[in-house]
Scaffold this motif. Structure first.
Motif, PDB file in Angstrom:
ATOM      1  N   GLU A   1       0.961  -1.097   0.111  1.00 35.04           N
ATOM      2  CA  GLU A   1       0.196  -0.153   0.100  1.00 35.04           C
ATOM      3  C   GLU A   1       1.019   1.180  -0.014  1.00 35.04           C
ATOM      4  OE1 GLU A   1      -2.958   0.088   2.949  1.00 35.04           O
ATOM      5  OE2 GLU A   1      -3.685  -1.726   2.530  1.00 35.04           O
TER       6      GLU A   1
ATOM      7  N   THR B   1      -3.446   0.341  -3.413  1.00 31.81           N
ATOM      8  CA  THR B   1      -3.053  -1.111  -3.237  1.00 31.81           C
ATOM      9  C   THR B   1      -2.136  -1.104  -4.627  1.00 31.81           C
ATOM     10  OG1 THR B   1      -4.550  -1.722  -1.669  1.00 31.81           O
ATOM     11  CG2 THR B   1      -3.314  -3.240  -2.754  1.00 31.81           C
TER      12      THR B   1
ATOM     13  N   LYS C   1      -7.903   1.119  -2.264  1.00 31.90           N
ATOM     14  CA  LYS C   1      -6.982   0.572  -1.076  1.00 31.90           C
ATOM     15  C   LYS C   1      -7.974  -0.934  -0.657  1.00 31.90           C
ATOM     16  CE  LYS C   1      -5.729   1.433   3.702  1.00 31.90           C
ATOM     17  NZ  LYS C   1      -5.409   2.249   4.839  1.00 31.90           N
TER      18      LYS C   1
END
Length: 161
Positions: A84, A89, A111
């Motif tokens: 991350e 991500t 994310k």
């Protein structure tokens, strides 16, 4: 790049490639058509054969690999790592079978992993392509005609085997 998908096996991808012009790929559930605007070439491949080939030869075309749910991504790619960074991500995907044009995909998502943000392909450490997704709409209504293609009369269709 514009991309639309209709479950379970239809998609349309339009990529503007500069000198090469626009390449439009349409999977209608039976065939995969590839139309090249500059050269006027039209390629057609049976969609079932394309899926079988990908299972045998590996994910030759990364866009098709990700777009076809008939093959789980985990059978085509191994997850090398994930990290991350700044609310994004980043997944480092490697083809399970060697393919000629790339050996790594960095897929960036929100994310929670639900919204694709970008994909970069690399070959021997050098970036060969980058696709950025500027907007994403889940379950957007897409006219069914976007997933159909009828070649112009008298056009030459090049079969892909």
């Amino acid at each position: 790049m514009a991309f639309a998908f209709a479950a379970p096996d239809k998609y349309r991808c339009e990529i503007r490639m500069g000198v090469e012009g626009t390449i439009t790929t349409i999977a209608d559930g039976t065939s995969i058509w590839s139309i090249h605007s500059r050269t006027k070439k039209i390629h057609r491949q049976d969609q079932k054969i394309s899926v079988a080939r990908m299972k045998t030869l590996g994910p030759i075309d990364p866009v098709v690999s990700i777009a076809l749910p008939a093959i789980p991504l985990s059978s085509l790619f191994r997850l090398e790592s994930s990290r991350e960074s700044g609310g994004v991500t980043i997944l480092d995907l490697r083809p399970r079978k060697s393919v000629p044009n790339y050996d790594q995909i960095l897929l960036s998502t929100s994310k929670d992993g639900r919204i694709p943000l970008s994909a970069e392909t690399f070959h021997r450490g050098k970036r060969v392509a980058r696709i950025t997704f500027s907007s994403f709409r889940r379950n957007a209504a897409v006219d069914a005609s976007r997933f159909r293609y009828t070649p112009p009369a008298n056009s030459e269709i090049i079969p892909l085997r």
